[in-house]
Design a protein around this motif. Structure first.
Motif, PDB file in Angstrom:
ATOM      1  N   SER A  13       9.459  27.134   5.143  1.00 42.66           N
ATOM      2  CA  SER A  13       8.447  26.999   6.266  1.00 42.66           C
ATOM      3  C   SER A  13       8.863  25.543   6.968  1.00 42.66           C
ATOM      4  CB  SER A  13       7.035  27.108   5.844  1.00 42.66           C
ATOM      5  OG  SER A  13       6.229  26.704   6.904  1.00 42.66           O
ATOM      6  N   GLU A  14       8.898  24.649   5.938  1.00 43.16           N
ATOM      7  CA  GLU A  14       9.110  23.049   6.694  1.00 43.16           C
ATOM      8  C   GLU A  14      10.370  22.954   7.087  1.00 43.16           C
ATOM      9  OE1 GLU A  14       6.639  20.391   6.004  1.00 43.16           O
ATOM     10  OE2 GLU A  14       6.005  22.350   6.348  1.00 43.16           O
ATOM     11  N   LYS A  15      11.452  23.660   6.670  1.00 37.73           N
ATOM     12  CA  LYS A  15      12.690  23.921   7.263  1.00 37.73           C
ATOM     13  C   LYS A  15      12.649  24.171   8.742  1.00 37.73           C
ATOM     14  CE  LYS A  15      17.675  24.376   6.433  1.00 37.73           C
ATOM     15  NZ  LYS A  15      18.660  24.952   5.746  1.00 37.73           N
ATOM     16  N   GLU A  16      12.032  25.446   8.952  1.00 38.79           N
ATOM     17  CA  GLU A  16      11.825  26.042  10.029  1.00 38.79           C
ATOM     18  C   GLU A  16      11.068  25.187  10.969  1.00 38.79           C
ATOM     19  OE1 GLU A  16      10.256  29.846   9.121  1.00 38.79           O
ATOM     20  OE2 GLU A  16      12.286  30.804   8.617  1.00 38.79           O
ATOM     21  N   SER A  17      10.218  24.617  10.667  1.00 35.80           N
ATOM     22  CA  SER A  17       9.120  23.579  11.331  1.00 35.80           C
ATOM     23  C   SER A  17       9.445  22.039  11.541  1.00 35.80           C
ATOM     24  CB  SER A  17       7.630  23.496  10.743  1.00 35.80           C
ATOM     25  OG  SER A  17       7.401  25.208  10.706  1.00 35.80           O
ATOM     26  N   ALA A  18      10.964  21.756  11.056  1.00 43.46           N
ATOM     27  CA  ALA A  18      11.172  20.530  10.865  1.00 43.46           C
ATOM     28  C   ALA A  18      11.027  19.687  12.147  1.00 43.46           C
ATOM     29  CB  ALA A  18      12.933  20.497  10.579  1.00 43.46           C
ATOM     30  N   ARG A  19      11.266  20.307  13.516  1.00 44.27           N
ATOM     31  CA  ARG A  19      10.877  19.318  14.729  1.00 44.27           C
ATOM     32  C   ARG A  19       9.520  19.627  15.420  1.00 44.27           C
ATOM     33  NH1 ARG A  19      15.615  17.441  16.983  1.00 44.27           N
ATOM     34  NH2 ARG A  19      17.405  18.110  15.837  1.00 44.27           N
ATOM     35  N   LEU A  20       8.605  20.258  14.424  1.00 43.13           N
ATOM     36  CA  LEU A  20       7.192  20.370  14.792  1.00 43.13           C
ATOM     37  C   LEU A  20       6.298  19.325  14.108  1.00 43.13           C
ATOM     38  CD1 LEU A  20       4.938  21.859  16.375  1.00 43.13           C
ATOM     39  CD2 LEU A  20       4.582  23.335  14.362  1.00 43.13           C
ATOM     40  N   PRO A  21       5.767  18.420  14.667  1.00 39.16           N
ATOM     41  CA  PRO A  21       5.230  17.329  13.828  1.00 39.16           C
ATOM     42  C   PRO A  21       4.017  17.820  13.155  1.00 39.16           C
ATOM     43  CG  PRO A  21       5.824  16.438  16.058  1.00 39.16           C
ATOM     44  CD  PRO A  21       6.052  17.819  16.082  1.00 39.16           C
ATOM     45  N   LEU A  22       3.628  17.326  11.977  1.00 39.39           N
ATOM     46  CA  LEU A  22       2.461  17.692  11.076  1.00 39.39           C
ATOM     47  C   LEU A  22       1.075  17.089  11.902  1.00 39.39           C
ATOM     48  CD1 LEU A  22       4.155  17.096   7.729  1.00 39.39           C
ATOM     49  CD2 LEU A  22       3.011  19.169   8.159  1.00 39.39           C
ATOM     50  N   ILE A  37       0.811  -1.259  -0.028  1.00 39.84           N
ATOM     51  CA  ILE A  37       0.117  -0.054   0.054  1.00 39.84           C
ATOM     52  C   ILE A  37       0.992   1.277  -0.007  1.00 39.84           C
ATOM     53  CG2 ILE A  37      -1.902   1.193   1.187  1.00 39.84           C
ATOM     54  CD1 ILE A  37      -2.791  -1.245   2.322  1.00 39.84           C
ATOM     55  N   ALA A  38       0.628   2.104  -0.939  1.00 38.92           N
ATOM     56  CA  ALA A  38       1.328   3.429  -0.913  1.00 38.92           C
ATOM     57  C   ALA A  38       0.530   4.555  -0.918  1.00 38.92           C
ATOM     58  CB  ALA A  38       2.052   3.634  -2.464  1.00 38.92           C
ATOM     59  N   PHE A  39       1.118   5.582   0.114  1.00 37.09           N
ATOM     60  CA  PHE A  39       0.380   6.787   0.319  1.00 37.09           C
ATOM     61  C   PHE A  39       1.276   7.920  -0.302  1.00 37.09           C
ATOM     62  CE2 PHE A  39      -0.349   3.530   3.740  1.00 37.09           C
ATOM     63  CZ  PHE A  39      -1.723   3.724   3.864  1.00 37.09           C
ATOM     64  N   ASP A  40       0.405   9.030  -0.668  1.00 36.53           N
ATOM     65  CA  ASP A  40       0.808  10.145  -0.742  1.00 36.53           C
ATOM     66  C   ASP A  40       0.980  10.904   0.743  1.00 36.53           C
ATOM     67  OD1 ASP A  40       1.672  12.827  -1.841  1.00 36.53           O
ATOM     68  OD2 ASP A  40      -0.309  13.469  -2.028  1.00 36.53           O
ATOM     69  N   GLY A  41       1.829  12.016   0.972  1.00 38.01           N
ATOM     70  CA  GLY A  41       1.863  12.516   2.218  1.00 38.01           C
ATOM     71  C   GLY A  41       0.879  13.658   2.546  1.00 38.01           C
ATOM     72  N   ASP A  42       1.113  15.064   2.029  1.00 42.53           N
ATOM     73  CA  ASP A  42       0.228  15.977   2.546  1.00 42.53           C
ATOM     74  C   ASP A  42      -1.217  15.761   1.992  1.00 42.53           C
ATOM     75  OD1 ASP A  42       2.238  17.883   3.626  1.00 42.53           O
ATOM     76  OD2 ASP A  42       3.175  17.486   1.527  1.00 42.53           O
ATOM     77  N   ALA A  43      -2.253  16.014   2.920  1.00 43.84           N
ATOM     78  CA  ALA A  43      -3.583  16.008   2.538  1.00 43.84           C
ATOM     79  C   ALA A  43      -4.073  14.595   2.399  1.00 43.84           C
ATOM     80  CB  ALA A  43      -3.977  16.733   1.332  1.00 43.84           C
ATOM     81  N   VAL A  44      -3.017  13.682   2.687  1.00 45.30           N
ATOM     82  CA  VAL A  44      -3.557  12.340   3.031  1.00 45.30           C
ATOM     83  C   VAL A  44      -3.133  11.649   4.273  1.00 45.30           C
ATOM     84  CG1 VAL A  44      -3.384   9.749   1.773  1.00 45.30           C
ATOM     85  CG2 VAL A  44      -3.489  11.746   0.525  1.00 45.30           C
ATOM     86  N   LEU A  45      -1.800  11.248   4.401  1.00 43.32           N
ATOM     87  CA  LEU A  45      -1.533  10.913   5.863  1.00 43.32           C
ATOM     88  C   LEU A  45      -1.349  12.186   6.771  1.00 43.32           C
ATOM     89  CD1 LEU A  45       1.585   8.221   5.151  1.00 43.32           C
ATOM     90  CD2 LEU A  45      -0.860   7.920   5.723  1.00 43.32           C
ATOM     91  N   PHE A  46      -0.919  13.359   6.220  1.00 40.48           N
ATOM     92  CA  PHE A  46      -0.674  14.461   6.763  1.00 40.48           C
ATOM     93  C   PHE A  46      -1.766  15.383   6.719  1.00 40.48           C
ATOM     94  CE2 PHE A  46       3.552  12.800   5.598  1.00 40.48           C
ATOM     95  CZ  PHE A  46       3.851  12.307   6.788  1.00 40.48           C
ATOM     96  N   SER A  47      -2.038  16.485   7.411  1.00 35.35           N
ATOM     97  CA  SER A  47      -2.897  17.652   6.997  1.00 35.35           C
ATOM     98  C   SER A  47      -2.266  18.310   5.921  1.00 35.35           C
ATOM     99  CB  SER A  47      -2.801  18.449   8.189  1.00 35.35           C
ATOM    100  OG  SER A  47      -1.926  19.654   8.373  1.00 35.35           O
TER     101      SER A  47
END
Length: 314
Positions: free
Chosen positions: A201-210, A173-183
């Motif tokens: 934005s993603e680099k600055e939030s790297a340690r903040l879980p989605l 089973i394969a998943f896309d990330g954003d809007a599927v597994l993540f918000s």
């Protein structure tokens, strides 16, 4: 209640995965649907009743369902996977569907025939973690209710060419990330401000879980089942196949780690088309929020559209 019916103190109940699937996703009902569209409900009912002893051909999701049910024999009561059928047929016209289930030797015992009404409300009542359908409106409503749901692409040519080999028993089973597994919060930044702002934005939030997306819980239950067997013998293999690339990869990895969930493979493609990679992975199904990505992927593997997030608001 006997002692055997009660889980012992300190023991966890076995994991259970329930997937609700529509009859059009499980079987090839294209001709039946054509009769309904062109000749009406009465002609459709007559058509199905007259052919109720003729087994339906397999549909796009049939190989997926067969693999899911076959896993039960390996789990030996450590966990269970159940498929439930949801159909707009009446009980009368649905007899052909049940006869076809029996013909194909599928262990499906629960079903809801709604006589033309939307069937998705019964998915939650049946404890489903996922709803698969060929009806996009039903899928959207199921997602709005908080249930993971996706629209199966009914690509018959791909179904014929990509049918599983008899020895291929592992479910992939394969998943896309954003809007599927993540918000879709990161995707909103990308679409409104562009790639540079997204990566910053993603680099600055790297340690903040989605935050989790609609398929987070489905992945968590898959992970529970995977843990019941040694990783090298697991009958289920998962993959994250995303358009993200460095430096946006770190937040994804840390998010999955914070959830305590295993993804067996992760492909960060940096915008490259996913089709060849999905074929190489051998996906039995791929979930993506972009309709065009699913359409492209469906030429290689069975695909399902998740109409969730900013990409589906226009």
């Amino acid at each position: 209640m006997s002692g055997s019916d009660v889980t012992a103190v300190g023991q966890h109940p076995p994991a259970k995965l329930v997937i609700a699937i529509s009859s059009r996703a499980l079987f090839d009902l294209d001709e039946s649907h054509r009769v309904y569209e062109e000749e009406g409900i009465e002609a459709y009912c007559n058509y199905q009743v007259e052919r109720e002893d003729e087994p339906l051909a397999v549909g796009q999701a049939f190989p997926l369902v067969r693999k899911l049910l076959n896993i039960n024999s390996l789990l030996q009561d450590k966990a269970t996977i159940e498929i439930v059928l949801l159909s707009r047929n009446s009980a009368d016209t649905g007899l052909r569907v049940f006869n076809s289930i029996d013909h194909h030797k599928l262990q499906i015992r629960r079903a809801a025939f709604t006589g033309g009404e939307r069937p998705f409300p019964y998915a939650k009542a049946l404890g489903a973690h996922l709803f698969l359908s060929a009806n996009a409106d039903d899928v959207r409503l199921a997602l709005d209710s908080g249930l993971a749901a996706a629209t199966i692409f009914l690509d018959r040519k791909a179904d014929e060419e990509g049918r599983e080999k008899p020895e291929d028993t592992q479910l992939r089973i394969a998943f896309d990330g954003d809007a599927v597994l993540f918000s879709d919060e990161a995707e909103r930044v990308y679409q409104s401000e562009g790639l540079e702002a997204f990566e910053k934005s993603e680099k600055e939030s790297a340690r903040l879980p989605l935050p989790g997306g609609p398929f987070k819980q489905f992945l968590a239950v898959l992970h529970q089942i995977q843990k019941e067997l040694p990783a090298e013998k697991s009958p289920i293999r998962t993959a994250l196949i995303t358009a993200r690339g460095a430096p946006a990869h770190e937040r994804v990895i840390r998010t999955l780690r914070s959830w305590g969930v295993r993804i067996d493979e992760a492909l960060f493609l940096g915008g490259i088309d996913k089709g060849d990679f999905l074929k190489a992975f051998g996906a039995d199904i791929f979930f993506d929020d972009r309709h065009q990505h699913c359409q492209s992927a469906s030429r290689h593997v069975p695909s399902a559209h998740v109409p969730h997030g900013v990409s589906n608001e226009k």
